[in-house]
Design a protein around this motif. Structure first.
Motif, PDB file in Angstrom:
ATOM      1  N   ASP A  44     -99.905  40.067  31.513  1.00 22.40           N
ATOM      2  CA  ASP A  44    -101.070  39.349  31.008  1.00 22.40           C
ATOM      3  C   ASP A  44    -101.443  38.256  32.004  1.00 22.40           C
ATOM      4  OD1 ASP A  44    -102.959  37.866  29.727  1.00 22.40           O
ATOM      5  OD2 ASP A  44    -101.977  37.969  27.767  1.00 22.40           O
ATOM      6  N   PRO A  45    -102.503  38.493  32.813  1.00 21.15           N
ATOM      7  CA  PRO A  45    -102.842  37.513  33.846  1.00 21.15           C
ATOM      8  C   PRO A  45    -103.292  36.167  33.272  1.00 21.15           C
ATOM      9  CG  PRO A  45    -104.352  39.408  33.883  1.00 21.15           C
ATOM     10  CD  PRO A  45    -103.357  39.673  32.810  1.00 21.15           C
ATOM     11  N   ASP A  46    -103.612  36.098  31.996  1.00 21.48           N
ATOM     12  CA  ASP A  46    -104.055  34.825  31.411  1.00 21.48           C
ATOM     13  C   ASP A  46    -102.917  33.869  31.097  1.00 21.48           C
ATOM     14  OD1 ASP A  46    -106.615  35.741  31.509  1.00 21.48           O
ATOM     15  OD2 ASP A  46    -106.626  36.462  29.428  1.00 21.48           O
ATOM     16  N   VAL A  47    -101.705  34.379  31.084  1.00 25.04           N
ATOM     17  CA  VAL A  47    -100.577  33.493  30.759  1.00 25.04           C
ATOM     18  C   VAL A  47     -99.443  33.626  31.768  1.00 25.04           C
ATOM     19  CG1 VAL A  47    -101.020  33.431  28.249  1.00 25.04           C
ATOM     20  CG2 VAL A  47     -99.477  35.176  29.176  1.00 25.04           C
ATOM     21  N   HIS A  48     -98.738  32.491  31.958  1.00 29.03           N
ATOM     22  CA  HIS A  48     -97.412  32.557  32.566  1.00 29.03           C
ATOM     23  C   HIS A  48     -96.486  33.004  31.447  1.00 29.03           C
ATOM     24  CE1 HIS A  48     -98.728  30.316  36.012  1.00 29.03           C
ATOM     25  NE2 HIS A  48     -98.864  29.179  35.392  1.00 29.03           N
ATOM     26  N   ASN A 101     -96.347  49.556  29.421  1.00 27.69           N
ATOM     27  CA  ASN A 101     -97.649  48.885  29.350  1.00 27.69           C
ATOM     28  C   ASN A 101     -97.681  48.043  28.080  1.00 27.69           C
ATOM     29  OD1 ASN A 101     -99.031  50.230  31.670  1.00 27.69           O
ATOM     30  ND2 ASN A 101     -98.389  52.018  30.477  1.00 27.69           N
ATOM     31  N   TRP A 102     -97.868  46.755  28.260  1.00 29.63           N
ATOM     32  CA  TRP A 102     -97.765  45.815  27.143  1.00 29.63           C
ATOM     33  C   TRP A 102     -99.130  45.205  26.844  1.00 29.63           C
ATOM     34  CZ3 TRP A 102     -93.190  45.699  24.611  1.00 29.63           C
ATOM     35  CH2 TRP A 102     -92.076  46.199  25.295  1.00 29.63           C
ATOM     36  N   THR A 103     -99.412  45.056  25.555  1.00 35.12           N
ATOM     37  CA  THR A 103    -100.660  44.415  25.123  1.00 35.12           C
ATOM     38  C   THR A 103    -100.308  43.131  24.389  1.00 35.12           C
ATOM     39  OG1 THR A 103    -101.621  46.579  24.800  1.00 35.12           O
ATOM     40  CG2 THR A 103    -102.773  44.741  23.759  1.00 35.12           C
ATOM     41  N   CYS A 104    -101.018  42.056  24.710  1.00 39.86           N
ATOM     42  CA  CYS A 104    -100.732  40.784  24.056  1.00 39.86           C
ATOM     43  C   CYS A 104    -101.385  40.750  22.679  1.00 39.86           C
ATOM     44  CB  CYS A 104    -101.249  39.625  24.899  1.00 39.86           C
ATOM     45  SG  CYS A 104    -100.817  38.029  24.181  1.00 39.86           S
ATOM     46  N   GLY A 105    -100.596  40.419  21.657  1.00 37.28           N
ATOM     47  CA  GLY A 105    -101.136  40.286  20.303  1.00 37.28           C
ATOM     48  C   GLY A 105    -101.508  38.858  19.971  1.00 37.28           C
ATOM     49  N   GLY A 106    -101.217  37.922  20.890  1.00 38.36           N
ATOM     50  CA  GLY A 106    -101.572  36.521  20.653  1.00 38.36           C
ATOM     51  C   GLY A 106    -100.366  35.701  20.236  1.00 38.36           C
ATOM     52  N   PRO A 107    -100.591  34.410  19.952  1.00 37.44           N
ATOM     53  CA  PRO A 107     -99.487  33.551  19.500  1.00 37.44           C
ATOM     54  C   PRO A 107     -98.967  34.040  18.146  1.00 37.44           C
ATOM     55  CG  PRO A 107    -101.386  32.224  20.155  1.00 37.44           C
ATOM     56  CD  PRO A 107    -101.843  33.657  20.112  1.00 37.44           C
ATOM     57  N   VAL A 108     -97.658  33.919  17.934  1.00 42.65           N
ATOM     58  CA  VAL A 108     -97.076  34.379  16.669  1.00 42.65           C
ATOM     59  C   VAL A 108     -97.424  33.410  15.540  1.00 42.65           C
ATOM     60  CG1 VAL A 108     -94.944  35.019  15.497  1.00 42.65           C
ATOM     61  CG2 VAL A 108     -95.140  35.337  17.940  1.00 42.65           C
TER      62      VAL A 108
END
Ligand code: FRU
Length: 444
Positions: A44-48, A101-108
């Motif tokens: 996810d390039p938007d997060v470290h 391949n991973w998809t970000c679901g957002g903050p838990v």
């Protein structure tokens, strides 16, 4: 809240990772991972992204949610300087149907609902259709100035479901502080003399032999009077470095009810931080793993940023360091900080080890030096995504790196791994390392 355990168990004196054992730490063909290069694409390039753990069931198996596996990672916006990420760490979840391949679901957790001004590492249990996310509450929720107080917390009772849009996690989570240091087995903040104390990184574990429900964590041993101390094979000054692996048990099995017990292992006089402790049981042996840093070893000991491990014949056994010194996996000499925060899990007769891609291309700079680089250079040299997964063989008290999988490839139990090659690959580090690379790491 935590109770104390009955006195007879308290009498046990924990095994030590001694200075003389750690003095033997040395890179070898069996322990040095190959050089890591940036992946073609980040998760996810938007997060470290750094410390990461898998959603597992009570018996330690990787949970499958309608064909998806799920990981949780500490994350921070990728436009922040990587060195500041710990101050804003947020747990996000990612899911994958192929383990690659991973998809970000957002903050838990919705913002402001978890304990702490930020959340540090933990573990995740899927039990009875409910999600229990154990985490470290670092600081306090609304503090104006960041503090480093650490408490072990849980967000309990969340729901996780999959549909054609992927996996979603929904609250409400009931947040609870589960454990705080008691000052006897585990050092409190006000007792700490050396580097910042630790009380963090809860890891859920059910002992397959006894069925006992446990929570392991990173801590420190209180040593109020180093001059008067004869328990440890170290001079008083070294005892400011007093890392331990803590344990709490839940007699009823309830994942929100814990009782502190004496540490499983202490590194008093050896190292301040035995991070993210976890256990893999294989062939009846209990392998206890921790991550630690070069700079957290006590003066006089040269260690590395590395995965360290110990083996015993039961959970509370006499842990002996793997490979004599404890060193299991480290980075090559010319890229000493390229990966960190390892997590080992069993896969058939191997052990897989995931970690995150940390600082690379430092050309001799230390981690402290990095902060003085221009911001763009700090960003360029930080991976902030998952590293190649390592394949490890463990036999009794010895381990050996067998090869690697791709960046962030996390297989589940029934997945075939590529055959191991029989030739050794020289990665140019001056140290031969294992074979079986399927990600081209040796060809750059
Ligand atoms: C290891 C670690 C953990 C902690 C986290 C904070 O990488 O130090 O012990 O929970 O990072 O970001």
């Amino acid at each position: 809240m935590a109770n104390r355990m009955e006195p007879d168990r308290a009498a046990r004196s924990p095994p030590q990772w001694t200075r003389s054992q750690a003095a033997g730490i040395e890179r070898t063909d069996e322990t040095v991972a190959p050089i890591v290069y940036p992946p073609d694409s980040e998760i996810d390039p938007d997060v470290h992204l750094w410390d990461t753990w898998l959603l597992r069931t009570r018996d330690g198996s990787i949970a499958e949610i309608d064909g998806y596996r799920v990981i949780f990672s500490l994350t921070a916006p990728s436009d922040l300087l990587p060195g500041t990420r710990h101050d804003v760490a947020t747990i996000r979840y990612f899911y994958s149907s192929d383990g690659r391949n991973w998809t970000c679901g957002g903050p838990v957790f919705p913002e402001g609902t978890a304990f702490g001004s930020r959340q540090w590492a933990g573990s995740a249990l899927y039990d009875d259709d409910r999600l229990f996310l154990f985490y470290t509450a670092a600081g306090s929720r609304d503090e104006d100035d960041l503090s480093y107080t650490q408490r072990i917390a849980v967000g309990a009772g969340g729901r996780i479901a999959a549909d054609e849009n992927g996996v979603s996690i929904a609250g409400p989570f009931e947040h609870e502080i589960l454990l705080e240091p008691d000052g006897e087995y585990y050092e409190r903040e006000d007792q700490s003399r050396g580097m910042i104390y630790t009380f963090r990184d809860p890891w859920f574990f059910e002992d397959p032999r006894s069925g006992e429900t446990c929570l392991l964590f990173e801590a420190n041993t209180p040593i109020p009077d180093p001059e008067g101390e004869d328990r440890f094979d170290a001079d008083p000054a070294a005892l400011d470095f007093n890392g331990s692996v803590g344990i709490a048990v839940s007699p009823s099995g309830d994942p929100t009810d814990w009782t502190l017990e004496p540490p499983l292992l202490e590194g008093a006089g050896t190292n301040q931080e035995l991070e993210r402790p976890h256990v893999v049981v294989q062939d009846g042996s209990y392998y206890l793993f921790v991550s630690s840093h070069e700079h957290t070893f006590a003066p006089g000991i040269t260690g590395y940023d590395a995965l360290y491990g110990f083996v015993a014949n039961s959970l509370r056994g006499e842990y002996a360091p793997l490979n004599d010194s404890g060193l299991v996996v480290t980075n090559p000499e010319r890229a000493p900080f390229q990966t960190y925060s390892w997590l080992a899990y069993p896969h058939r007769d191997e052990i897989l080890v995931s970690s995150f891609f940390n600082y690379y291309d430092l050309q001799g700079l230390s981690l402290d030096d990095v902060a003085y680089l221009p911001p763009a250079e700090q960003q360029r040299r930080f991976g902030g995504t998952l590293a190649p997964t390592l394949r490890l063989a463990a036999e009794n008290a010895e381990t050996r790196i067998l090869g690697t999988l791709e960046h962030g490839h996390l297989p589940i139990a029934d997945e075939d791994l590529p055959p191991l090659l029989s030739t050794f690959v020289d990665d140019g580090s001056g140290t031969e390392s294992g074979d079986g690379y399927d990600d081209g790491t040796a060809s750059h």
